[in-house]
Scaffold this active site. Structure first.
Site, PDB file in Angstrom:
ATOM      1  N   LYS A 197       0.850  -1.181   0.000  1.00 43.48           N
ATOM      2  CA  LYS A 197       0.000   0.000   0.000  1.00 43.48           C
ATOM      3  C   LYS A 197       0.894   1.243   0.000  1.00 43.48           C
ATOM      4  CE  LYS A 197      -1.760   2.100   3.463  1.00 43.48           C
ATOM      5  NZ  LYS A 197      -1.388   3.472   2.991  1.00 43.48           N
ATOM      6  N   PRO A 198       1.038   1.884  -1.149  1.00 43.53           N
ATOM      7  CA  PRO A 198       1.829   3.117  -1.181  1.00 43.53           C
ATOM      8  C   PRO A 198       1.044   4.277  -0.585  1.00 43.53           C
ATOM      9  CG  PRO A 198       0.897   2.706  -3.342  1.00 43.53           C
ATOM     10  CD  PRO A 198       0.528   1.523  -2.479  1.00 43.53           C
ATOM     11  N   GLU A 201      10.988  16.168  14.340  1.00 46.91           N
ATOM     12  CA  GLU A 201      11.572  15.937  13.020  1.00 46.91           C
ATOM     13  C   GLU A 201      11.095  17.045  12.084  1.00 46.91           C
ATOM     14  OE1 GLU A 201      12.425  11.999  10.307  1.00 46.91           O
ATOM     15  OE2 GLU A 201      10.531  12.127  11.384  1.00 46.91           O
ATOM     16  N   GLU A 217      10.395   1.063  10.247  1.00 46.85           N
ATOM     17  CA  GLU A 217      11.387   2.116  10.026  1.00 46.85           C
ATOM     18  C   GLU A 217      10.656   3.419  10.277  1.00 46.85           C
ATOM     19  OE1 GLU A 217      13.177   5.060   8.961  1.00 46.85           O
ATOM     20  OE2 GLU A 217      12.861   4.447   6.876  1.00 46.85           O
ATOM     21  N   GLY A 274       7.356   5.011   8.123  1.00 43.22           N
ATOM     22  CA  GLY A 274       6.551   6.198   8.331  1.00 43.22           C
ATOM     23  C   GLY A 274       6.769   6.758   9.719  1.00 43.22           C
ATOM     24  N   SER A 275       5.801   7.483  10.211  1.00 47.01           N
ATOM     25  CA  SER A 275       5.945   8.173  11.488  1.00 47.01           C
ATOM     26  C   SER A 275       5.893   7.192  12.650  1.00 47.01           C
ATOM     27  CB  SER A 275       4.842   9.213  11.653  1.00 47.01           C
ATOM     28  OG  SER A 275       3.587   8.587  11.884  1.00 47.01           O
ATOM     29  N   CYS A 311      13.904  10.594   6.522  1.00 45.86           N
ATOM     30  CA  CYS A 311      14.083  10.220   7.929  1.00 45.86           C
ATOM     31  C   CYS A 311      15.549  10.276   8.320  1.00 45.86           C
ATOM     32  CB  CYS A 311      13.499   8.832   8.182  1.00 45.86           C
ATOM     33  SG  CYS A 311      14.187   7.567   7.110  1.00 45.86           S
TER      34      CYS A 311
END
Length: 487
Positions: free
Chosen positions: A184-185, A391, A260, A238-239, A294
């Site tokens: 799933k992009p 971030e 990640e 992702g977050s 990231c």
């Protein structure tokens, strides 16, 4: 690049879901619009999957798994190698597609194609090298056989900032290990993954082995897949907040997980650093991908004796950076992904200034169409500033100073994140101390770019679990079996 070429390229990208080797519309006919962040224009409308579509994709992956797992490793590797060759041949098309849907400058998009393709080549070579072990037990009463087996159907969730590399970094090791996948992009940049799925089909990936679902309803579509007992692996980039929620869902099925997550990378410049190299590294570590990575350096921790000179040099370089649509010649900074990203960068800079920091370059959004934020240098940042804790994910270089090595280490480690750190020093002994003392899963010692397909990518603490790339990457998709036999 011409508008005609962009139009033709976008027209060639499939607009449906890819399930069981077939392109199809979404159940109920829902769609999502993909925008060019440089202009705000809708560039393509594609299918938006429902929860039913997500489970249909998992159905396909589950049905295809036994045959794909039984496919000889060499054959799996040769398919990945063909995909590498095709992607390399079409590098310009994939680079342009990423620039149009995500905004990064075209030369950086070409770099991503080269980087992303390397995962296909690397894991094509790793597939036939999987091994176990055999030997007598210490008592001499039996023989131990240890074998590796594909974990099963996998659900891969990729972010918007590296649309190709994040797909290849997950799909390649999964397929090399013998797993099938549903990917799933991100809804912001789905087109590159759709184009890549078409390329994989052309390379010979059988129906059902790779399935792609695009959707605006990420949570509603993802949770039924994650909670389905047929799924055996979840990989997410992702977050940290979303990652924690996904881990909670994955716990009910005791899924293998790779996460990640966020970063807050320190970039430490000691008094003995080669400043020319440190400035070059800073520009690469901060402004690659418009700061939307990231691994981007977030906190520049510079020794007080060289801080003014370092700030002067980076400000000179930043002030000369051209901002614009990534397809234009000489552009170094493209648009941020959306309005929220611009607002966040602006709020972080404003907060830092309120707390006593000084803006040396940039410091504001650009007027006009698109979501552009000027490349920025901020110095004199205080430890309590939001920009030091959050971030940034934008083209903002924030500098604070230190006086002792112990202080630098404490400042660098003062974060819940631990993805990557950067250190510039000419002292071999100090460099070794930093390797031992900085609490990050990766480190750049006198280098500003660390990602490589042959190396294990991943973090410590709240930056994630598991590794992608390297010899370690394929083991995220394998499970171990131990068998005892008589002596």
């Amino acid at each position: 690049m011409t508008d005609t070429r962009e139009t033709d390229l976008l027209a060639s990208v499939p607009d449906g879901l890819f399930i069981d080797g077939r392109w199809r519309g979404a159940t109920g006919g829902a769609t999502l619009d993909v925008q060019d962040p440089a202009t705000g224009d809708v560039i393509k409308t594609i299918a938006s999957a429902s929860p039913e579509d997500g489970l249909a994709a998992l159905d396909a992956a589950d049905r295809a798994f036994p045959a794909w797992a039984a496919t000889p490793a060499r054959e799996r590797g040769e398919i990945l190698r063909r995909a590498f060759d095709l992607l390399t041949e079409r590098a310009d098309d994939f680079a342009l597609l990423m620039t149009v849907e995500m905004g990064k400058p075209l030369d950086q998009a070409r770099g991503e194609v080269a980087y992303g393709a390397e995962f296909l080549r690397w894991f094509a070579e790793e597939a036939p090298r999987l091994s176990g072990r055999y030997g007598a037990n210490p008592e001499g009463t039996g023989r131990t056989i240890v074998t590796q087996h594909p974990v099963g159907p996998c659900f891969l969730i990729t972010p918007w900032n590296f649309p190709l590399a994040m797909a290849t970094r997950k799909i390649a090791p999964a397929l090399a290990a013998g797993c099938t996948v549903v990917i799933k992009p991100a809804a912001l940049t789905p087109l590159t993954t759709l184009a890549f799925a078409a390329l994989l089909e052309e390379a010979g990936v059988p129906a059902g082995v790779v399935n792609v679902i695009t959707t605006t309803s990420s949570g509603a579509v993802s949770e039924p897949i994650i909670r389905d007992p047929r799924l055996r692996k979840l990989s997410f980039t992702g977050s940290t907040g979303v990652g924690i929620a996904l881990l909670e869902q994955a716990a009910s099925g005791v899924l293998r997980t790779s996460m990640e997550l966020g970063g807050n990378a320190p970039f430490v410049v000691f008094e003995d650093a080669d400043l020319d190299a440190a400035v070059d590294g800073a520009m690469a570590a901060k402004f690659r991908n418009i700061g939307q990575a990231c691994t981007a350096a977030n906190r520049f921790i510079v020794h007080e004796s060289v801080a003014d000179e370092f700030a002067r040099r980076v400000t000179e370089r930043v002030a000369a950076m051209r901002v614009g649509r990534g397809t234009e010649d000489g552009v170094a900074i493209g648009p941020l992904i959306d309005d929220k990203a611009v607002a966040k960068a602006d709020a972080l800079v404003t907060d830092a200034v309120t707390r006593g920091a000084t803006v040396l370059a940039g410091g504001s959004a650009m007027e006009g169409a698109g979501t552009f934020y000027l490349p920025t240098v901020v110095t004199g940042v205080q430890s309590g500033a939001d920009i030091w804790r959050e971030e940034i994910f934008g083209p903002v270089l924030a500098i604070a100073t230190f006086s002792t090595e112990e202080e630098a280490v404490a400042m660098a480690n003062d974060t819940e994140y631990g993805l990557v750190s950067y250190v510039y020093t000419e002292s071999l002994a100090r460099g070794q101390r930093m390797i031992e003392q900085l609490a990050t899963g990766m480190m750049g010692l006198n280098v500003g770019v660390i990602s490589n397909a042959s190396a294990p990518f991943g973090g410590w603490k709240m930056s994630g679990l598991g590794r992608e790339g390297g010899a370690e990457g394929i083991h995220e998709y394998l499970q171990t079996k131990y068998t005892m036999t008589p002596a």
